[in-house]
Design a protein around this motif. Sequence first.
Motif, PDB file in Angstrom:
ATOM      1  N   TYR A 141       0.828  -1.205   0.000  1.00  0.00           N
ATOM      2  CA  TYR A 141       0.000   0.000   0.000  1.00  0.00           C
ATOM      3  C   TYR A 141       0.868   1.263   0.000  1.00  0.00           C
ATOM      4  O   TYR A 141       0.532   2.250  -0.656  1.00  0.00           O
ATOM      5  CB  TYR A 141      -0.943  -0.001   1.200  1.00  0.00           C
ATOM      6  N   ALA A 142       1.967   1.229   0.724  1.00  0.00           N
ATOM      7  CA  ALA A 142       2.872   2.385   0.730  1.00  0.00           C
ATOM      8  C   ALA A 142       3.504   2.569  -0.650  1.00  0.00           C
ATOM      9  O   ALA A 142       3.690   3.693  -1.115  1.00  0.00           O
ATOM     10  CB  ALA A 142       3.954   2.201   1.794  1.00  0.00           C
ATOM     11  N   TYR A 143       3.814   1.455  -1.309  1.00  0.00           N
ATOM     12  CA  TYR A 143       4.385   1.528  -2.648  1.00  0.00           C
ATOM     13  C   TYR A 143       3.362   2.128  -3.626  1.00  0.00           C
ATOM     14  O   TYR A 143       3.705   2.974  -4.459  1.00  0.00           O
ATOM     15  CB  TYR A 143       4.814   0.132  -3.103  1.00  0.00           C
ATOM     16  N   MET A 144       2.107   1.715  -3.527  1.00  0.00           N
ATOM     17  CA  MET A 144       1.073   2.272  -4.409  1.00  0.00           C
ATOM     18  C   MET A 144       0.850   3.758  -4.114  1.00  0.00           C
ATOM     19  O   MET A 144       0.656   4.557  -5.033  1.00  0.00           O
ATOM     20  CB  MET A 144      -0.245   1.506  -4.227  1.00  0.00           C
ATOM     21  N   LYS A 145       0.916   4.137  -2.850  1.00  0.00           N
ATOM     22  CA  LYS A 145       0.772   5.544  -2.502  1.00  0.00           C
ATOM     23  C   LYS A 145       1.909   6.357  -3.118  1.00  0.00           C
ATOM     24  O   LYS A 145       1.687   7.444  -3.661  1.00  0.00           O
ATOM     25  CB  LYS A 145       0.772   5.693  -0.978  1.00  0.00           C
ATOM     26  N   GLN A 146       3.121   5.831  -3.054  1.00  0.00           N
ATOM     27  CA  GLN A 146       4.273   6.510  -3.641  1.00  0.00           C
ATOM     28  C   GLN A 146       4.109   6.620  -5.159  1.00  0.00           C
ATOM     29  O   GLN A 146       4.389   7.660  -5.754  1.00  0.00           O
ATOM     30  CB  GLN A 146       5.545   5.756  -3.297  1.00  0.00           C
ATOM     31  N   LYS A 147       3.626   5.547  -5.771  1.00  0.00           N
ATOM     32  CA  LYS A 147       3.432   5.554  -7.221  1.00  0.00           C
ATOM     33  C   LYS A 147       2.390   6.598  -7.622  1.00  0.00           C
ATOM     34  O   LYS A 147       2.604   7.383  -8.567  1.00  0.00           O
ATOM     35  CB  LYS A 147       2.987   4.173  -7.697  1.00  0.00           C
ATOM     36  N   HIS A 148       1.274   6.661  -6.887  1.00  0.00           N
ATOM     37  CA  HIS A 148       0.229   7.633  -7.201  1.00  0.00           C
ATOM     38  C   HIS A 148       0.718   9.063  -6.975  1.00  0.00           C
ATOM     39  O   HIS A 148       0.371   9.969  -7.743  1.00  0.00           O
ATOM     40  CB  HIS A 148      -1.024   7.360  -6.370  1.00  0.00           C
ATOM     41  N   ARG A 149       1.527   9.263  -5.957  1.00  0.00           N
ATOM     42  CA  ARG A 149       2.085  10.605  -5.712  1.00  0.00           C
ATOM     43  C   ARG A 149       3.003  11.020  -6.851  1.00  0.00           C
ATOM     44  O   ARG A 149       2.981  12.171  -7.300  1.00  0.00           O
ATOM     45  CB  ARG A 149       2.818  10.629  -4.377  1.00  0.00           C
ATOM     46  N   MET A 150       3.818  10.100  -7.351  1.00  0.00           N
ATOM     47  CA  MET A 150       4.721  10.431  -8.452  1.00  0.00           C
ATOM     48  C   MET A 150       3.934  10.759  -9.720  1.00  0.00           C
ATOM     49  O   MET A 150       4.287  11.687 -10.468  1.00  0.00           O
ATOM     50  CB  MET A 150       5.685   9.278  -8.698  1.00  0.00           C
ATOM     51  N   ILE A 151       2.857  10.032  -9.970  1.00  0.00           N
ATOM     52  CA  ILE A 151       2.015  10.331 -11.134  1.00  0.00           C
ATOM     53  C   ILE A 151       1.390  11.711 -10.983  1.00  0.00           C
ATOM     54  O   ILE A 151       1.337  12.503 -11.932  1.00  0.00           O
ATOM     55  CB  ILE A 151       0.948   9.233 -11.328  1.00  0.00           C
ATOM     56  N   TRP A 152       0.893  12.024  -9.773  1.00  0.00           N
ATOM     57  CA  TRP A 152       0.300  13.334  -9.512  1.00  0.00           C
ATOM     58  C   TRP A 152       1.320  14.441  -9.763  1.00  0.00           C
ATOM     59  O   TRP A 152       1.012  15.445 -10.405  1.00  0.00           O
ATOM     60  CB  TRP A 152      -0.202  13.388  -8.070  1.00  0.00           C
ATOM     61  N   GLU A 153       2.528  14.270  -9.236  1.00  0.00           N
ATOM     62  CA  GLU A 153       3.536  15.311  -9.399  1.00  0.00           C
ATOM     63  C   GLU A 153       3.979  15.451 -10.852  1.00  0.00           C
ATOM     64  O   GLU A 153       4.339  16.541 -11.293  1.00  0.00           O
ATOM     65  CB  GLU A 153       4.742  15.030  -8.496  1.00  0.00           C
ATOM     66  N   ARG A 154       3.930  14.369 -11.602  1.00  0.00           N
ATOM     67  CA  ARG A 154       4.274  14.461 -13.013  1.00  0.00           C
ATOM     68  C   ARG A 154       3.211  15.251 -13.770  1.00  0.00           C
ATOM     69  O   ARG A 154       3.507  16.007 -14.684  1.00  0.00           O
ATOM     70  CB  ARG A 154       4.411  13.063 -13.608  1.00  0.00           C
ATOM     71  N   ARG A 155       1.944  15.087 -13.383  1.00  0.00           N
ATOM     72  CA  ARG A 155       0.862  15.779 -14.082  1.00  0.00           C
ATOM     73  C   ARG A 155       0.687  17.222 -13.609  1.00  0.00           C
ATOM     74  O   ARG A 155       0.490  18.128 -14.413  1.00  0.00           O
ATOM     75  CB  ARG A 155      -0.459  15.046 -13.867  1.00  0.00           C
ATOM     76  N   TYR A 156       0.696  17.422 -12.271  1.00  0.00           N
ATOM     77  CA  TYR A 156       0.283  18.711 -11.716  1.00  0.00           C
ATOM     78  C   TYR A 156       1.388  19.467 -10.997  1.00  0.00           C
ATOM     79  O   TYR A 156       1.151  20.563 -10.487  1.00  0.00           O
ATOM     80  CB  TYR A 156      -0.871  18.509 -10.724  1.00  0.00           C
ATOM     81  N   GLY A 157       2.558  18.922 -10.872  1.00  0.00           N
ATOM     82  CA  GLY A 157       3.610  19.588 -10.102  1.00  0.00           C
ATOM     83  C   GLY A 157       3.580  19.113  -8.658  1.00  0.00           C
ATOM     84  O   GLY A 157       2.868  18.171  -8.312  1.00  0.00           O
ATOM     85  N   PRO A 158       4.324  19.751  -7.785  1.00  0.00           N
ATOM     86  CA  PRO A 158       4.373  19.315  -6.388  1.00  0.00           C
ATOM     87  C   PRO A 158       2.997  19.361  -5.725  1.00  0.00           C
ATOM     88  O   PRO A 158       2.173  20.219  -6.041  1.00  0.00           O
ATOM     89  CB  PRO A 158       5.320  20.314  -5.723  1.00  0.00           C
ATOM     90  N   VAL A 159       2.775  18.441  -4.815  1.00  0.00           N
ATOM     91  CA  VAL A 159       1.497  18.388  -4.115  1.00  0.00           C
ATOM     92  C   VAL A 159       1.337  19.668  -3.316  1.00  0.00           C
ATOM     93  O   VAL A 159       2.254  20.121  -2.639  1.00  0.00           O
ATOM     94  CB  VAL A 159       1.438  17.156  -3.193  1.00  0.00           C
ATOM     95  N   GLY A 160       0.144  20.265  -3.401  1.00  0.00           N
ATOM     96  CA  GLY A 160      -0.130  21.509  -2.697  1.00  0.00           C
ATOM     97  C   GLY A 160       0.002  22.733  -3.571  1.00  0.00           C
ATOM     98  O   GLY A 160      -0.271  23.842  -3.138  1.00  0.00           O
ATOM     99  N   SER A 161       0.390  22.559  -4.828  1.00  0.00           N
ATOM    100  CA  SER A 161       0.561  23.718  -5.706  1.00  0.00           C
ATOM    101  C   SER A 161      -0.676  23.965  -6.561  1.00  0.00           C
ATOM    102  O   SER A 161      -0.664  24.830  -7.415  1.00  0.00           O
ATOM    103  CB  SER A 161       1.781  23.522  -6.611  1.00  0.00           C
ATOM    104  N   GLY A 162      -1.744  23.218  -6.357  1.00  0.00           N
ATOM    105  CA  GLY A 162      -2.962  23.393  -7.133  1.00  0.00           C
ATOM    106  C   GLY A 162      -3.118  22.295  -8.162  1.00  0.00           C
ATOM    107  O   GLY A 162      -2.243  21.448  -8.339  1.00  0.00           O
ATOM    108  N   MET A 163      -4.277  22.313  -8.864  1.00  0.00           N
ATOM    109  CA  MET A 163      -4.547  21.248  -9.821  1.00  0.00           C
ATOM    110  C   MET A 163      -4.440  21.741 -11.251  1.00  0.00           C
ATOM    111  O   MET A 163      -5.151  21.288 -12.133  1.00  0.00           O
ATOM    112  CB  MET A 163      -5.927  20.653  -9.574  1.00  0.00           C
ATOM    113  N   THR A 164      -3.582  22.691 -11.518  1.00  0.00           N
ATOM    114  CA  THR A 164      -3.369  23.155 -12.889  1.00  0.00           C
ATOM    115  C   THR A 164      -2.380  22.220 -13.545  1.00  0.00           C
ATOM    116  O   THR A 164      -1.270  22.010 -13.031  1.00  0.00           O
ATOM    117  CB  THR A 164      -2.826  24.601 -12.896  1.00  0.00           C
ATOM    118  N   ARG A 165      -2.767  21.658 -14.665  1.00  0.00           N
ATOM    119  CA  ARG A 165      -1.869  20.723 -15.351  1.00  0.00           C
ATOM    120  C   ARG A 165      -0.639  21.458 -15.830  1.00  0.00           C
ATOM    121  O   ARG A 165      -0.685  22.618 -16.214  1.00  0.00           O
ATOM    122  CB  ARG A 165      -2.592  20.050 -16.511  1.00  0.00           C
ATOM    123  N   ILE A 166       0.466  20.750 -15.838  1.00  0.00           N
ATOM    124  CA  ILE A 166       1.744  21.360 -16.217  1.00  0.00           C
ATOM    125  C   ILE A 166       1.715  21.774 -17.682  1.00  0.00           C
ATOM    126  O   ILE A 166       2.189  22.845 -18.053  1.00  0.00           O
ATOM    127  CB  ILE A 166       2.892  20.380 -15.944  1.00  0.00           C
TER     128      ILE A 166
END
Length: 171
Positions: A141-166
């Motif tokens: 589960y921790a590995y999947m959480k890390q994977k989902h976070r990396m996908i999020w950061e690839r699409r939207y930038g660092p977590v907490g910076s908003g949901m504007t696509r890069i």
Amino acid sequence: MDSPKRGEIYRNENEDKLLSKWNDFLYNIVNGPITWFRETIVEPNRKEYYWYHRQYRRVPTVDQCYTDDGVCEYEADQQFFRDKQVDATIAQILKRRFENCLTYELEDQTPCYPLYDKWQEALTNYFIKYGELGHYQASRYAYMKQKHRMIWERRYGPVGSGMTRIDQELD
């Protein structure tokens, strides 16, 4: 020669030398075998442990295990729990250091600010890795959480910076 004063014991230098030689002789009689035993038998056969806690061999993480390998996943879970305990202990130690600094520095607490920053960074890293995993925490589960976070950061930038696509920011 001066006569000894009341309460003093008069000794000459030869008696002092004889007494110190006698003390050295007794010391060597008692301490000699003990020192020899320690230096020739105990110290060469001693195993040096440079850590105060047990060191476990690093095992493959859950992403390196086959899907049907239960033993590998169990070992990865055990390593995950040990790493979690270490990270929690690090955060507790940093908190304790910060609180001790506040207690010590009553008037000027500016020396405590770097400790506070380190403590908050440790808490943030702890939450990034182990937070919101639910009651049954496992390395998968921790590995999947890390994977989902990396996908999020690839699409939207660092977590907490908003949901504007890069790719939309370039317009």
